[in-house]
Design an enzyme around this catalytic site. Structure first.
Site, short mmCIF file in Angstrom:
data_model
loop_
_atom_site.label_atom_id
_atom_site.label_comp_id
_atom_site.label_asym_id
_atom_site.label_seq_id
_atom_site.Cartn_x
_atom_site.Cartn_y
_atom_site.Cartn_z
N GLY A 13 19.49 30.66 -0.67
CA GLY A 13 18.15 31.00 -0.21
C GLY A 13 17.10 30.74 -1.28
O GLY A 13 16.05 30.16 -1.02
N LYS A 14 17.42 31.15 -2.52
CA LYS A 14 16.50 30.88 -3.63
C LYS A 14 16.36 29.38 -3.86
O LYS A 14 15.26 28.88 -4.12
CB LYS A 14 17.02 31.50 -4.93
CG LYS A 14 16.93 33.01 -5.01
CD LYS A 14 17.34 33.42 -6.43
CE LYS A 14 17.56 34.90 -6.57
NZ LYS A 14 18.03 35.28 -7.92
N ASP A 70 15.61 36.44 -11.61
CA ASP A 70 16.30 37.69 -11.31
C ASP A 70 15.34 38.54 -10.51
O ASP A 70 14.20 38.77 -10.94
CB ASP A 70 16.79 38.41 -12.56
CG ASP A 70 17.90 39.40 -12.21
OD1 ASP A 70 18.93 38.97 -11.65
OD2 ASP A 70 17.73 40.60 -12.45
N SER A 71 15.77 38.95 -9.34
CA SER A 71 14.85 39.58 -8.41
C SER A 71 15.52 40.71 -7.66
O SER A 71 16.74 40.89 -7.74
CB SER A 71 14.30 38.53 -7.43
OG SER A 71 15.32 37.72 -6.91
N PHE A 153 16.30 35.15 3.48
CA PHE A 153 17.64 35.56 3.06
C PHE A 153 17.57 37.02 2.62
O PHE A 153 16.50 37.64 2.67
CB PHE A 153 18.16 34.66 1.92
CG PHE A 153 17.40 34.79 0.62
CD1 PHE A 153 16.21 34.10 0.42
CD2 PHE A 153 17.86 35.61 -0.40
CE1 PHE A 153 15.51 34.23 -0.77
CE2 PHE A 153 17.16 35.74 -1.60
CZ PHE A 153 15.98 35.05 -1.78
N GLY A 154 18.69 37.55 2.18
CA GLY A 154 18.71 38.88 1.59
C GLY A 154 18.15 39.95 2.53
O GLY A 154 18.56 40.07 3.68
N LYS A 176 5.94 32.12 3.45
CA LYS A 176 6.65 32.96 2.47
C LYS A 176 6.35 32.49 1.04
O LYS A 176 6.11 33.30 0.15
CB LYS A 176 8.16 33.00 2.74
CG LYS A 176 8.85 34.01 1.83
CD LYS A 176 10.33 34.23 2.08
CE LYS A 176 10.90 35.11 0.95
NZ LYS A 176 12.36 35.18 0.95
N HIS A 181 6.85 37.21 -3.98
CA HIS A 181 7.04 37.51 -5.40
C HIS A 181 7.46 36.25 -6.16
O HIS A 181 6.95 35.97 -7.24
CB HIS A 181 8.11 38.61 -5.54
CG HIS A 181 9.35 38.40 -4.72
ND1 HIS A 181 9.31 37.99 -3.40
CD2 HIS A 181 10.67 38.47 -5.02
CE1 HIS A 181 10.54 37.85 -2.94
NE2 HIS A 181 11.39 38.13 -3.91
N ARG A 182 8.33 35.46 -5.57
CA ARG A 182 8.85 34.25 -6.22
C ARG A 182 7.76 33.18 -6.31
O ARG A 182 7.59 32.54 -7.36
CB ARG A 182 10.05 33.73 -5.40
CG ARG A 182 10.81 32.57 -6.00
CD ARG A 182 12.17 32.42 -5.34
NE ARG A 182 12.97 33.61 -5.59
CZ ARG A 182 13.24 34.55 -4.68
NH1 ARG A 182 12.84 34.43 -3.43
NH2 ARG A 182 13.92 35.63 -5.02
#
Ligand SMILES: O=c1nc[nH]c2c1ncn2[C@H]1C[C@H](O)[C@@H](COP(=O)(O)OP(=O)(O)OP(=O)(O)O)O1
Ligand SMILES: [Mg+2]
Length: 198
Positions: A13-14, A70-71, A153-154, A176, A181-182
């Site tokens: 997903g990332k 890292d999230s 995702f997640g 998105k 945040h990303r």
């Protein structure tokens, strides 16, 4: 020749989101899995330290500059949990489905469902880079009582974005990227990269 960076993540997903975010740039990102880099330990209690750990690990093995993310999800009513432990919230092996289930159980009967996503990004030019580029970003939302949507995702199917009236799994990938945040963290990182060079 286009510059290459290894993406120090095994999360598909990332990888998709970073591919979209980097599409306009003159940099090619290669997921570490394609270069034979396995997941490394994430032993620390802060996002930033874990991101640095992942970036150094991927860079050491590949000899390339490395970018790590890292999230996690921080829920106010849970004192900021699952936070840095978001991926392992329901134990190993990691499972989005079990993590989402555990989140719902943890918030049963809870009126305050406010939460935010946090991402720390670290870019190292080489494994011993004394000046890693660091940035972060936040995305505010609320945890629903039932999942909605198939995207992302997640925790996305439970993460309501009040400004859209939709979950992060219901908005488009472009939407998105703009509010996540990303996305916010990466735009800050790229601004720094343009100052210093790769
Ligand atoms: O935009 C997001 N939408 C939904 N969930 C998200 C998001 N961003 C982070 N999250 C959750 C997923 C995972 O439970 C944890 C990240 O954990 P984290 O260790 O950083 O990633 P990971 O282990 O999945 O992959 P890797 O370490 O190889 O990059 O936070
Ligand atoms: Mg991880």
């Amino acid at each position: 020749m286009m510059k290459r960076i290894v993406l120090a993540s095994n999360n598909a997903g990332k990888v998709k989101e970073f591919n979209r975010l980097f599409a306009a740039l003159d940099i090619q990102i290669v997921p570490q899995g394609e270069l034979g880099v396995a997941e490394c330990e994430e032993p620390h209690h802060t996002f930033i330290e874990n991101a640095l750990e992942k970036a150094r690990h991927a860079s050491r093995i590949t000899g390339l500059p490395a970018l790590a993310d890292d999230s996690g999800l921080c829920v106010h009513a849970l004192g900021g949990a699952p936070g840095v432990y978001s991926a392992r919230f329901a134990g190993e092996p990691k499972s989005d489905a079990r993590n989402n289930q555990k989140l719902l159980e943890s918030l049963a009967g809870q009126a305050d469902r406010s939460a935010y996503y946090y991402a720390a990004l670290v870019l190292v030019r080489h494994a011993d880079d004394p000046q890693p580029l660091i940035s972060d970003g936040i995305c505010q939302g609320e945890i629903l009582e039932t999942s909605r949507g198939e995207g992302g995702f997640g925790y996305d199917p439970l993460f309501l974005l009040p400004q859209f009236g939709k979950t992060a799994a219901e908005i488009s990938a472009d939407e998105k990227s703009q509010i996540s945040h990303r996305g916010k963290a990466l735009r800050k990182l790229i601004a720094k990269l343009q100052e210093t060079g790769l």
